[in-house]
Design a protein around this motif. Structure first.
Motif, PDB file in Angstrom:
ATOM      1  N   ARG A  18      49.432  57.307  52.230  1.00 48.90           N
ATOM      2  CA  ARG A  18      49.219  58.564  51.510  1.00 48.90           C
ATOM      3  C   ARG A  18      50.533  59.282  51.214  1.00 48.90           C
ATOM      4  O   ARG A  18      50.685  59.943  50.181  1.00 48.90           O
ATOM      5  N   LYS A  19      51.496  59.154  52.123  1.00 48.67           N
ATOM      6  CA  LYS A  19      52.786  59.832  51.941  1.00 48.67           C
ATOM      7  C   LYS A  19      53.760  59.038  51.077  1.00 48.67           C
ATOM      8  O   LYS A  19      54.791  59.569  50.672  1.00 48.67           O
ATOM      9  N   GLU A  50      40.071  52.765  50.367  1.00 50.11           N
ATOM     10  CA  GLU A  50      39.650  54.153  50.543  1.00 50.11           C
ATOM     11  C   GLU A  50      40.632  55.119  49.895  1.00 50.11           C
ATOM     12  O   GLU A  50      40.227  56.102  49.256  1.00 50.11           O
ATOM     13  N   LEU A  51      41.924  54.852  50.064  1.00 52.81           N
ATOM     14  CA  LEU A  51      42.920  55.750  49.483  1.00 52.81           C
ATOM     15  C   LEU A  51      42.887  55.711  47.960  1.00 52.81           C
ATOM     16  O   LEU A  51      42.887  56.749  47.301  1.00 52.81           O
ATOM     17  N   LEU A  52      42.855  54.518  47.379  1.00 49.46           N
ATOM     18  CA  LEU A  52      42.877  54.408  45.918  1.00 49.46           C
ATOM     19  C   LEU A  52      41.598  54.933  45.279  1.00 49.46           C
ATOM     20  O   LEU A  52      41.601  55.301  44.100  1.00 49.46           O
ATOM     21  N   ALA A  53      40.521  54.982  46.045  1.00 49.91           N
ATOM     22  CA  ALA A  53      39.264  55.519  45.521  1.00 49.91           C
ATOM     23  C   ALA A  53      39.181  57.035  45.684  1.00 49.91           C
ATOM     24  O   ALA A  53      38.248  57.654  45.164  1.00 49.91           O
ATOM     25  N   GLU A  62      53.938  53.963  39.779  1.00 45.16           N
ATOM     26  CA  GLU A  62      53.140  52.740  39.727  1.00 45.16           C
ATOM     27  C   GLU A  62      52.669  52.373  41.131  1.00 45.16           C
ATOM     28  O   GLU A  62      53.446  52.410  42.088  1.00 45.16           O
ATOM     29  N   VAL A  63      51.411  51.999  41.239  1.00 46.17           N
ATOM     30  CA  VAL A  63      50.858  51.553  42.521  1.00 46.17           C
ATOM     31  C   VAL A  63      50.565  50.057  42.417  1.00 46.17           C
ATOM     32  O   VAL A  63      49.747  49.627  41.607  1.00 46.17           O
ATOM     33  N   ASP A  74      41.703  39.673  49.184  1.00 48.83           N
ATOM     34  CA  ASP A  74      42.370  40.887  48.718  1.00 48.83           C
ATOM     35  C   ASP A  74      41.817  41.343  47.368  1.00 48.83           C
ATOM     36  O   ASP A  74      41.681  42.545  47.107  1.00 48.83           O
ATOM     37  N   LEU A  75      41.494  40.397  46.510  1.00 42.55           N
ATOM     38  CA  LEU A  75      41.009  40.751  45.171  1.00 42.55           C
ATOM     39  C   LEU A  75      39.618  41.366  45.207  1.00 42.55           C
ATOM     40  O   LEU A  75      39.206  42.002  44.223  1.00 42.55           O
ATOM     41  N   ALA A  76      38.921  41.236  46.310  1.00 41.01           N
ATOM     42  CA  ALA A  76      37.623  41.899  46.415  1.00 41.01           C
ATOM     43  C   ALA A  76      37.760  43.405  46.265  1.00 41.01           C
ATOM     44  O   ALA A  76      36.800  44.091  45.889  1.00 41.01           O
ATOM     45  N   LEU A  77      38.966  43.934  46.500  1.00 36.92           N
ATOM     46  CA  LEU A  77      39.207  45.367  46.318  1.00 36.92           C
ATOM     47  C   LEU A  77      38.992  45.784  44.869  1.00 36.92           C
ATOM     48  O   LEU A  77      38.702  46.952  44.588  1.00 36.92           O
TER      49      LEU A  77
END
Length: 280
Positions: A18-19, A50-53, A62-63, A74-77
């Motif tokens: 988050r930071k 959770e953070l990106l949502a 850029e993230v 990982d791609l399930a995200l």
């Protein structure tokens, strides 16, 4: 896309994730690979998702997600969130990018890939990797490369110089970005700045950071000095006058200006704008 500083943050550290944007990096990489132990990877995926949502998380950078070589979990995200890009480690052939791109498209997405070149095979295949349509940048990993070829890392870096140059040349030939290797001594700001300037001189567009304290020196190293800015202003102003007079060739202070010098002037302008030292 501007990627002067590319900073990694472990995916299983929610408070650090988050930071991360506060460091001022152009790219923050949420790492699901090397920075996370195998038993912590599910927790890391959940923390990143959770953070990106979270609508309150709206970074001005850029993230990127660094996925694992076996990237399917990982791609399930992508069913829940959409990062700006993906970093694929240990890329040794064009087919690795092709497989990742195909898997991403199965989720109805298309994401730029930052291909991490960190093996002898990857260095030799760099031109083909860079040429893949999904590749948006080549990323040079000197530490893993040295281990792969049995080289001893030195301050001078001569043991990886050929590979470092081959990667940036392959990126330039394919018109994609080039991001330089990490500097492992977090306390040595001057050494980091010096190595970043060297990478810039080789043609790299950015450099990886492994700690927030490294972001400032990297960004500063990419900022042109006043003499460079003044030269670029004169060149670009002279180009405008030449175009207005329908002249294809012109001089600045006795120097004949051609396409490579114009490209250099434009690059200086871009970096100066990012540093806040160019007023249009």
């Amino acid at each position: 896309m501007t990627r002067r500083s590319v900073m990694f943050t472990p995916g299983d550290r929610p408070e650090m994730l988050r930071k991360a944007p506060d460091a001022g990096a152009d790219v923050i990489v949420f790492d699901l690979e090397d920075a996370v132990s195998p038993d912590r990877k599910p927790a890391a995926r959940e923390a990143v998702a959770e953070l990106l949502a979270d609508p309150a998380f709206d970074p001005d950078c850029e993230v990127c997600l660094r996925v694992n070589p076996a990237f399917e979990p990982d791609l399930a995200l992508l069913e829940r969130v959409r990062p700006d890009s993906l970093m694929l480690p240990k890329v040794a052939e064009e087919g690795s990018v092709e497989r990742l791109d195909g898997a991403v498209r199965e989720y109805g997405r298309s994401l730029p890939v930052l291909a991490l070149i960190e093996s002898a095979a990857g260095v030799l295949a760099a031109p083909e990797i860079a040429a893949h349509e999904a590749t948006d940048a080549l990323v040079f990993g000197a530490e893993d490369l040295a281990a792969d070829i049995g080289a001893t890392r030195t301050d001078e870096g001569t043991e990886v110089l050929y590979a470092r140059e081959r990667v940036v040349i392959a990126a330039s030939a394919a018109d994609v970005g080039a991001i330089d290797t990490v500097y492992t001594d977090i306390e040595d700001r001057e050494g980091l700045a010096s190595e970043t300037r060297f990478a810039l001189g080789l043609g790299y567009d950015g450099k990886m950071a492994i700690h927030p304290s490294q972001v400032g020196p990297i960004n500063e190293a990419f900022a042109p000095d006043p003499a460079e800015i003044e030269w670029a202003r004169r060149v670009l102003a002279a180009r405008e006058r030449a175009e207005a007079e329908d002249r294809g060739v012109f001089r600045v202070a006795g120097e004949m200006i051609d396409a490579p010098l114009l490209a250099r002037a434009e690059r200086v302008r871009e970096h100066a704008r990012l540093a806040g030292s160019w007023d249009d």
